[in-house]
Enzyme design. Structure first.
Site, PDB file in Angstrom:
ATOM      1  N   HIS A   9       0.834  -1.201   0.000  1.00 43.19           N
ATOM      2  CA  HIS A   9       0.000   0.000   0.000  1.00 43.19           C
ATOM      3  C   HIS A   9       0.870   1.253   0.000  1.00 43.19           C
ATOM      4  CE1 HIS A   9       0.630  -0.891   4.305  1.00 43.19           C
ATOM      5  NE2 HIS A   9       0.386   0.385   4.557  1.00 43.19           N
ATOM      6  N   HIS A  14       0.768   5.373   0.902  1.00 44.84           N
ATOM      7  CA  HIS A  14       0.110   6.476   1.601  1.00 44.84           C
ATOM      8  C   HIS A  14       0.187   7.734   0.742  1.00 44.84           C
ATOM      9  CE1 HIS A  14       0.032   4.505   5.656  1.00 44.84           C
ATOM     10  NE2 HIS A  14       0.998   3.805   5.079  1.00 44.84           N
TER      11      HIS A  14
END
Length: 146
Positions: free
Chosen positions: A106, A108
């Site tokens: 992932h 940010h």
């Protein structure tokens, strides 16, 4: 080493992708999903994940990034616009020692305003209503960015 620790299909982001856990979604296509971070470091903090299972950058198939990074760019542009940010911080953690807490790749996307300090990574949970509002702001801004 890639593949040393197997991908856990029961991690929270995998469960979000399977629809087992709700999220405040911002954007979705065939390969990626973007949603609000529930413990934001700044207003408008979002996450972008690939739908392909990968623990992190270290074990991801390189083709994953040809879909992931355009979505990161799209969300960064929209978040900057939506929150009138001065810049956008893009952060990606790999393994526990580097600060990774969810073991699904992932990225940010954090809108930054000059003079406004970031909250700690993995800090306080945000109110659901506020996350829903922020998600709507980014979705609206997506209509005006490429």
């Amino acid at each position: 080493m890639p593949g040393t620790i197997p991908y856990d299909p029961e991690n929270i982001f995998s469960k979000i992708l399977k629809g087992q856990i709700p999220c405040h979604a911002i954007y979705e296509d065939e390969h990626t999903l973007a949603f609000m971070d529930i413990m934001p470091q700044a207003e408008g903090h979002a996450l972008v994940i690939p739908k392909t299972p990968s623990r992190n950058l270290l074990d991801a198939d390189p083709t994953t990034f040809m879909w992931l990074m355009p979505t990161v760019q799209k969300i960064a542009r929209a978040a900057k616009k939506a929150f009138h940010a001065d810049g956008v911080k893009i952060v990606q953690y790999n393994e526990t020692a580097a600060g990774q807490t969810v073991f699904h790749l992932h990225v940010h996307v954090i809108p930054i305003k000059d003079g406004v300090p970031l909250k700690p990574h993995g800090g306080k949970m945000e109110d659901g209503g506020k996350l829903a509002h922020n998600a709507e702001m980014i979705r609206e801004a997506l209509k005006f960015v490429s």
